[in-house]
Design a protein around this motif. Structure first.
Motif, PDB file in Angstrom:
ATOM      1  N   SER A  63     -24.260 -38.752   6.611  1.00  0.00           N
ATOM      2  CA  SER A  63     -23.298 -39.976   7.382  1.00  0.00           C
ATOM      3  C   SER A  63     -21.908 -39.858   7.140  1.00  0.00           C
ATOM      4  CB  SER A  63     -24.078 -40.789   5.751  1.00  0.00           C
ATOM      5  OG  SER A  63     -25.277 -41.369   6.139  1.00  0.00           O
ATOM      6  N   VAL A  64     -20.843 -39.814   8.580  1.00  0.00           N
ATOM      7  CA  VAL A  64     -19.803 -39.534   8.858  1.00  0.00           C
ATOM      8  C   VAL A  64     -19.317 -41.339   9.079  1.00  0.00           C
ATOM      9  CG1 VAL A  64     -18.373 -38.753   9.984  1.00  0.00           C
ATOM     10  CG2 VAL A  64     -19.938 -37.676   9.616  1.00  0.00           C
ATOM     11  N   LEU A  65     -18.726 -41.623   8.158  1.00  0.00           N
ATOM     12  CA  LEU A  65     -18.275 -43.047   8.287  1.00  0.00           C
ATOM     13  C   LEU A  65     -16.512 -43.034   9.087  1.00  0.00           C
ATOM     14  CD1 LEU A  65     -18.977 -44.015   4.716  1.00  0.00           C
ATOM     15  CD2 LEU A  65     -20.443 -44.453   6.755  1.00  0.00           C
ATOM     16  N   SER A 100     -14.233 -31.039  11.647  1.00  0.00           N
ATOM     17  CA  SER A 100     -13.980 -32.552  11.215  1.00  0.00           C
ATOM     18  C   SER A 100     -15.168 -33.248  11.885  1.00  0.00           C
ATOM     19  CB  SER A 100     -12.312 -32.655  12.586  1.00  0.00           C
ATOM     20  OG  SER A 100     -12.011 -33.532  12.855  1.00  0.00           O
ATOM     21  N   ALA A 101     -15.664 -33.961  11.167  1.00  0.00           N
ATOM     22  CA  ALA A 101     -17.052 -34.765  11.221  1.00  0.00           C
ATOM     23  C   ALA A 101     -16.160 -35.836  11.637  1.00  0.00           C
ATOM     24  CB  ALA A 101     -17.028 -35.148  10.199  1.00  0.00           C
ATOM     25  N   ALA A 102     -17.183 -36.009  12.777  1.00  0.00           N
ATOM     26  CA  ALA A 102     -17.090 -37.302  13.818  1.00  0.00           C
ATOM     27  C   ALA A 102     -18.227 -38.024  13.379  1.00  0.00           C
ATOM     28  CB  ALA A 102     -17.208 -36.700  15.407  1.00  0.00           C
ATOM     29  N   PRO A 103     -18.202 -39.523  13.781  1.00  0.00           N
ATOM     30  CA  PRO A 103     -19.724 -40.488  13.692  1.00  0.00           C
ATOM     31  C   PRO A 103     -21.603 -39.635  14.094  1.00  0.00           C
ATOM     32  CG  PRO A 103     -18.168 -41.846  13.026  1.00  0.00           C
ATOM     33  CD  PRO A 103     -16.950 -40.143  14.302  1.00  0.00           C
ATOM     34  N   SER A 104     -20.972 -39.048  15.834  1.00  0.00           N
ATOM     35  CA  SER A 104     -21.835 -38.755  16.325  1.00  0.00           C
ATOM     36  C   SER A 104     -22.108 -37.412  15.871  1.00  0.00           C
ATOM     37  CB  SER A 104     -20.820 -38.070  17.880  1.00  0.00           C
ATOM     38  OG  SER A 104     -20.540 -37.293  17.536  1.00  0.00           O
ATOM     39  N   GLN A 105     -21.801 -36.749  14.547  1.00  0.00           N
ATOM     40  CA  GLN A 105     -22.303 -36.106  13.527  1.00  0.00           C
ATOM     41  C   GLN A 105     -23.471 -36.545  12.591  1.00  0.00           C
ATOM     42  OE1 GLN A 105     -18.732 -33.456  13.276  1.00  0.00           O
ATOM     43  NE2 GLN A 105     -19.781 -31.940  14.730  1.00  0.00           N
ATOM     44  N   THR A 106     -23.642 -37.504  12.228  1.00  0.00           N
ATOM     45  CA  THR A 106     -24.577 -38.160  11.670  1.00  0.00           C
ATOM     46  C   THR A 106     -25.909 -38.097  12.194  1.00  0.00           C
ATOM     47  OG1 THR A 106     -23.377 -40.596  10.969  1.00  0.00           O
ATOM     48  CG2 THR A 106     -25.440 -40.932  10.596  1.00  0.00           C
ATOM     49  N   SER A 107     -26.876 -37.426  10.986  1.00  0.00           N
ATOM     50  CA  SER A 107     -27.781 -37.041  11.349  1.00  0.00           C
ATOM     51  C   SER A 107     -28.616 -35.852  10.852  1.00  0.00           C
ATOM     52  CB  SER A 107     -27.636 -35.945  12.219  1.00  0.00           C
ATOM     53  OG  SER A 107     -28.987 -35.201  12.836  1.00  0.00           O
ATOM     54  N   VAL A 108     -29.784 -35.857  10.180  1.00  0.00           N
ATOM     55  CA  VAL A 108     -29.954 -34.643   9.140  1.00  0.00           C
ATOM     56  C   VAL A 108     -30.604 -33.334  10.003  1.00  0.00           C
ATOM     57  CG1 VAL A 108     -32.591 -34.675   8.468  1.00  0.00           C
ATOM     58  CG2 VAL A 108     -31.869 -37.167   8.689  1.00  0.00           C
ATOM     59  N   TYR A 109     -29.668 -32.827   8.920  1.00  0.00           N
ATOM     60  CA  TYR A 109     -29.915 -30.665   9.579  1.00  0.00           C
ATOM     61  C   TYR A 109     -30.909 -30.277   9.062  1.00  0.00           C
ATOM     62  CZ  TYR A 109     -25.812 -32.591  11.666  1.00  0.00           C
ATOM     63  OH  TYR A 109     -24.125 -33.317  12.399  1.00  0.00           O
ATOM     64  N   PHE A 110     -31.533 -29.549   9.254  1.00  0.00           N
ATOM     65  CA  PHE A 110     -32.041 -28.400   8.967  1.00  0.00           C
ATOM     66  C   PHE A 110     -32.341 -26.963   9.533  1.00  0.00           C
ATOM     67  CE2 PHE A 110     -35.474 -31.534   7.402  1.00  0.00           C
ATOM     68  CZ  PHE A 110     -35.840 -32.485   8.115  1.00  0.00           C
ATOM     69  N   CYS A 111     -31.749 -26.987   8.710  1.00  0.00           N
ATOM     70  CA  CYS A 111     -32.307 -24.702   8.433  1.00  0.00           C
ATOM     71  C   CYS A 111     -34.026 -24.089   8.334  1.00  0.00           C
ATOM     72  CB  CYS A 111     -31.313 -24.679   7.832  1.00  0.00           C
ATOM     73  SG  CYS A 111     -31.221 -22.450   7.113  1.00  0.00           S
ATOM     74  N   ALA A 112     -33.510 -23.792   9.165  1.00  0.00           N
ATOM     75  CA  ALA A 112     -35.065 -22.359   9.546  1.00  0.00           C
ATOM     76  C   ALA A 112     -35.110 -21.257   9.851  1.00  0.00           C
ATOM     77  CB  ALA A 112     -35.905 -23.241  10.742  1.00  0.00           C
ATOM     78  N   SER A 113     -35.467 -20.400   9.180  1.00  0.00           N
ATOM     79  CA  SER A 113     -35.867 -18.605   8.635  1.00  0.00           C
ATOM     80  C   SER A 113     -37.240 -18.306   9.717  1.00  0.00           C
ATOM     81  CB  SER A 113     -35.377 -18.267   7.645  1.00  0.00           C
ATOM     82  OG  SER A 113     -36.690 -18.327   6.957  1.00  0.00           O
ATOM     83  N   SER A 114     -37.587 -17.397  10.439  1.00  0.00           N
ATOM     84  CA  SER A 114     -38.414 -16.846  10.998  1.00  0.00           C
ATOM     85  C   SER A 114     -38.317 -15.413  10.832  1.00  0.00           C
ATOM     86  CB  SER A 114     -38.925 -17.113  12.411  1.00  0.00           C
ATOM     87  OG  SER A 114     -37.986 -17.066  13.171  1.00  0.00           O
ATOM     88  N   GLN A 154     -24.655 -36.302   1.822  1.00  0.00           N
ATOM     89  CA  GLN A 154     -23.163 -36.117   2.012  1.00  0.00           C
ATOM     90  C   GLN A 154     -23.008 -37.562   3.003  1.00  0.00           C
ATOM     91  OE1 GLN A 154     -21.062 -33.190   0.230  1.00  0.00           O
ATOM     92  NE2 GLN A 154     -20.191 -34.924   0.582  1.00  0.00           N
ATOM     93  N   VAL A 155     -21.984 -37.581   2.080  1.00  0.00           N
ATOM     94  CA  VAL A 155     -21.181 -38.957   3.297  1.00  0.00           C
ATOM     95  C   VAL A 155     -19.821 -38.212   3.204  1.00  0.00           C
ATOM     96  CG1 VAL A 155     -20.214 -41.301   3.182  1.00  0.00           C
ATOM     97  CG2 VAL A 155     -22.251 -40.904   2.090  1.00  0.00           C
ATOM     98  N   LEU A 156     -19.375 -38.706   4.599  1.00  0.00           N
ATOM     99  CA  LEU A 156     -17.707 -37.877   4.946  1.00  0.00           C
ATOM    100  C   LEU A 156     -16.779 -39.547   5.629  1.00  0.00           C
ATOM    101  CD1 LEU A 156     -18.724 -34.162   6.433  1.00  0.00           C
ATOM    102  CD2 LEU A 156     -17.892 -35.068   3.906  1.00  0.00           C
ATOM    103  N   LYS A 157     -15.834 -39.020   5.596  1.00  0.00           N
ATOM    104  CA  LYS A 157     -14.764 -40.076   6.475  1.00  0.00           C
ATOM    105  C   LYS A 157     -14.644 -38.615   8.010  1.00  0.00           C
ATOM    106  CE  LYS A 157     -12.762 -42.349   2.533  1.00  0.00           C
ATOM    107  NZ  LYS A 157     -11.484 -42.151   1.955  1.00  0.00           N
ATOM    108  N   THR A 158     -14.302 -39.710   9.125  1.00  0.00           N
ATOM    109  CA  THR A 158     -14.197 -39.103  10.386  1.00  0.00           C
ATOM    110  C   THR A 158     -12.920 -38.832   9.747  1.00  0.00           C
ATOM    111  OG1 THR A 158     -14.661 -40.912  11.137  1.00  0.00           O
ATOM    112  CG2 THR A 158     -13.748 -39.912  12.420  1.00  0.00           C
ATOM    113  N   GLY A 159     -12.903 -36.936  10.540  1.00  0.00           N
ATOM    114  CA  GLY A 159     -12.176 -35.879  10.149  1.00  0.00           C
ATOM    115  C   GLY A 159     -12.342 -35.220   8.919  1.00  0.00           C
ATOM    116  N   GLN A 160     -12.644 -36.039   8.233  1.00  0.00           N
ATOM    117  CA  GLN A 160     -12.735 -33.872   7.048  1.00  0.00           C
ATOM    118  C   GLN A 160     -14.005 -33.324   7.837  1.00  0.00           C
ATOM    119  OE1 GLN A 160     -14.643 -36.732   3.915  1.00  0.00           O
ATOM    120  NE2 GLN A 160     -13.412 -36.824   2.793  1.00  0.00           N
TER     121      GLN A 160
END
Lengths: 113, 114
Positions: free
Chosen positions: A111-113, A80-94, A11-17
């Motif tokens: 990626s947040v542009l 409200s997406a920020a560039p600092s939130q550019t990352s790989v996100y993992f969900c986990a269960s147990s 996913q690619v987002l713009k800042t604030g989306q």
């Protein structure tokens, strides 16, 4: 034999989306959690849930919301997406009996542009 | 607080070489220790674990021994294969009832060439 399913994969987002990362598991696990993975930082816990209707903050919760209305689903919301939130996100269960054995989804690259 | 320190990578080996990935930890109490592996494009999966001092966890030819005196949990394999190329994460977690969070190291990339 789906396990933990995450969508979207990219996913690619713009800042604030805003957007929601989806996570679903079909193993009837009570515990679910969200992590972010950044280069050189390892995995950091964002939010977790020990059952439907119960959520709590992890190490880096700011900028993220979660809810757990069913056992199966645990969506992660970026308000409200920020560039600092550019990352790989993992969900986990147990499960409560083996909560250290995490079952991970395949991740969402954001990626947040 | 809890912390995990792993050797930096990448670790580059030829097939059939001996592997060691170092992991040391700082924790209160007596945690359980884990190694997780992440293959390219996938989520992490539990490789092995040890729950008390001197325990040895093993799986798929990998081994790690819980050393309380040196606060270490080094991962070893006698003969690596190309298919072992992945990122390896050391982690610790308290032994408590109910939910507990894991503390992960930063990960060590292993690259095995034919």
């Amino acid at each position: 034999n789906a396990g933990v399913t995450q969508t979207p994969k990219f996913q690619v987002l713009k800042t604030g989306q805003s957007m929601t990362l989806q996570c679903a598991q079909d193993m009837n696990h009570e515990y679910m959690s969200w992590y972010r993975q950044d280069p050189g930082m390892g995995l950091r816990l964002i939010h977790y849930s020990v059952g439907a209707g119960i959520t709590d903050q992890g190490e880096v919760p700011n900028g993220y919301n979660v809810s757990r209305s069913t056992t199966e689903d645990f969506p992660l919301r970026l308000l409200s997406a920020a560039p600092s939130q550019t990352s790989v996100y993992f969900c986990a269960s147990s499960t409560p009996g083996q909560n250290e054995k995490l079952f991970f989804g395949s991740g969402t690259q954001l990626s947040v542009l | 607080g809890n912390s995990v320190t792993q050797m930096e990578g990448p670790v580059t080996l030829s097939e059939e070489a001996f592997l060691t990935i170092n992991c040391t930890y700082t924790a209160t109490g007596y945690p359980s220790l884990f190694w997780y592996v992440q293959y390219p494009g996938e989520g992490l999966q539990l490789l092995l674990k040890a729950t008390k001092a001197d325990d040895k966890g093993s799986n798929k030819g990998f081994e790690a021994t819980y050393r309380k005196e040196t606060t270490s949990f080094h991962l070893e394999k006698g003969s690596v294969q190309v298919s072992d190329s992945a990122v390896y994460f050391c982690a610790l977690g308290p032994r408590v009832k109910g939910y507990s969070t894991l503390t992960f190291g930063k990960g060590t990339m292993l690259l095995v060439s034919p």
